[in-house]
Design an enzyme around this catalytic site. Structure first.
Site, short mmCIF file in Angstrom:
data_model
loop_
_atom_site.label_atom_id
_atom_site.label_comp_id
_atom_site.label_asym_id
_atom_site.label_seq_id
_atom_site.Cartn_x
_atom_site.Cartn_y
_atom_site.Cartn_z
N CYS A 1 186.66 61.37 48.24
CA CYS A 1 186.58 59.90 48.32
C CYS A 1 187.67 59.21 47.50
CB CYS A 1 185.25 59.38 47.82
SG CYS A 1 183.80 60.19 48.47
O1 KQY Z 1 182.12 58.73 50.16
C1 KQY Z 1 183.12 58.12 49.95
N1 KQY Z 1 184.15 58.26 50.78
C2 KQY Z 1 183.25 57.03 48.91
C3 KQY Z 1 182.12 56.74 48.04
C4 KQY Z 1 182.24 55.35 47.48
C5 KQY Z 1 181.14 54.95 46.60
C6 KQY Z 1 181.32 53.60 46.01
N2 KQY Z 1 180.52 53.35 44.87
#
Ligand code: KQY
Length: 364
Positions: free
Chosen positions: A356
């Site tokens: 992420c």
């Molecule tokens: O799973 C993702 N691609 C990002 C997670 C973001 C979480 C924001 N608090």
């Protein structure tokens, strides 16, 4: 750079798989105290570790808000590039550009609308206007033209592709009320096919239990290569995650991809449930409208949230005995890449993980 009035499909561009060669990786620098405990300091150390691990394999660029430039520059090694990119938080997988390429050496950016994982319905913070400009800034830095989708909300973490015309995603996320409620599932499919030049979309049902992104696919399943998918898995039938993973396993095992291949699935073990401690919870500023970080809350920990770099796999460690098993599975899956674990609890506390916080720039 130009904003193009066309689509990747019309122009002969495609989104490559993450396992294809990269020019480099972008990361954003964490700092917001209503998401990252202790003013972001522990998270900044964890992001630095991830950046260093990736930089063993490819060039890394870290985007920072102006007030953190000096701190980030001092914490990061010289070979990691630090540039100012204003942002609301550090999830470049989601707010950053998705890149597409063609066979003639062309590279372009796709700039989806970003609304903080659900806008005013169930978004995670407000405002998100700086995040929504990150993709355009990446396209300027990379000197590539971009496609901008003003009327379509999407985060990069909600899709994975095999580079050969197949995309996997989850219904939980793409059909959620906070993203594109005006569009039917069929219309969403058409938009994805047109803009990423795809032939087949495989719809999983749900993502990791309690994932605050409405079940991003990048936390539950990933293409190792065309025809081979790693799926987050638990054998514990009493865990709500079991039913979710089993449902997705059944879907994947009965699916064929864009080239008509059956999908082979490899189970990637999950760690034992990870929960927020009292100390961790107390380190986060409680702000109305931001995601609460409450003691005892279960986090969406998953080894599937790893990053595929040139010659390397960077995967999260949770201090769980399963860290070792996950590392071995990844070594078997990627015999030609070095598998590197990085302690990722501090990233997980912010609601996501290594995949992420990264965004690859494909090699054109
Ligand atoms: O799973 C993702 N691609 C990002 C997670 C973001 C979480 C924001 N608090």
């Amino acid at each position: 750079m130009k904003t193009l009035d066309s689509t990747a499909k019309k122009d002969g561009y495609r989104m490559p798989g993450e396992f294809e060669e990269h020019k480099g990786t972008y990361i954003l620098w964490p700092q917001r105290p209503d998401n990252w405990r202790n003013g972001g300091k522990p998270a900044q150390r964890a992001f630095t570790d991830v950046a260093k691990a990736i930089s063993e394999f490819e060039h890394v660029t870290v985007g920072v808000n102006d007030d953190q430039y000096e701190n980030a520059r001092n914490m990061l090694p010289d070979d990691i590039e630090v540039v100012e990119i204003s942002n609301d938080d550090s999830w470049i997988r989601d707010c950053g550009a998705t890149f597409v390429k063609n066979d003639q050496g062309g590279l372009r950016a796709i700039d989806w609308t970003f609304n903080s994982w659900g806008g005013l319905v169930d978004g995670l913070y407000f405002p998100w206007d700086k995040d929504d400009k990150v993709a355009q800034k990446m396209s300027e830095i990379e000197r590539v033209d971009r496609y901008r989708l003003d009327d379509f909300v999407l985060e990069g973490g909600s899709i994975h592709v095999d580079g050969e015309g197949t995309l996997i995603t989850t219904e939980e996320c793409l059909l959620s009320a906070g993203r594109n409620p005006q569009l039917s599932k069929g219309q969403i499919e058409e938009i994805l096919k047109e803009n990423l030049n795809l032939k087949k979309i495989i719809w999983l049902k749900r993502g990791i239990y309690l994932d605050e992104t409405n079940g991003h696919v990048d936390n539950i399943a990933n293409f190792v290569k065309p025809g081979l998918v790693a799926l987050a898995w638990t054998d514990d039938k009493n865990d709500p995650q079991y039913e979710i993973s089993k449902e997705n396993l059944d879907i994947l095992e009965s699916a064929t991809d864009a080239r008509g291949r059956k999908i082979q699935v490899v189970k990637l073990v999950l760690p034992k449930p990870v929960t927020i401690t009292s100390t961790e919870s107390k380190g986060v500023d409680a702000i109305n409208g931001s995601q609460p970080r409450t003691e005892g809350e279960r986090l969406a920990a998953s080894y599937v949230n790893y990053y595929t770099a040139n010659g390397g796999i960077i995967f999260p460690l949770f201090g769980d005995p399963a860290d070792k098993i996950a590392g071995q599975t990844l070594e078997n899956l990627y015999p030609n890449r070095k598998v590197v674990g990085v302690s990722a609890r501090e990233i997980l506390l912010g609601g996501g993980n290594i995949h992420c916080i990264t965004q690859q720039i494909p090699k054109a």
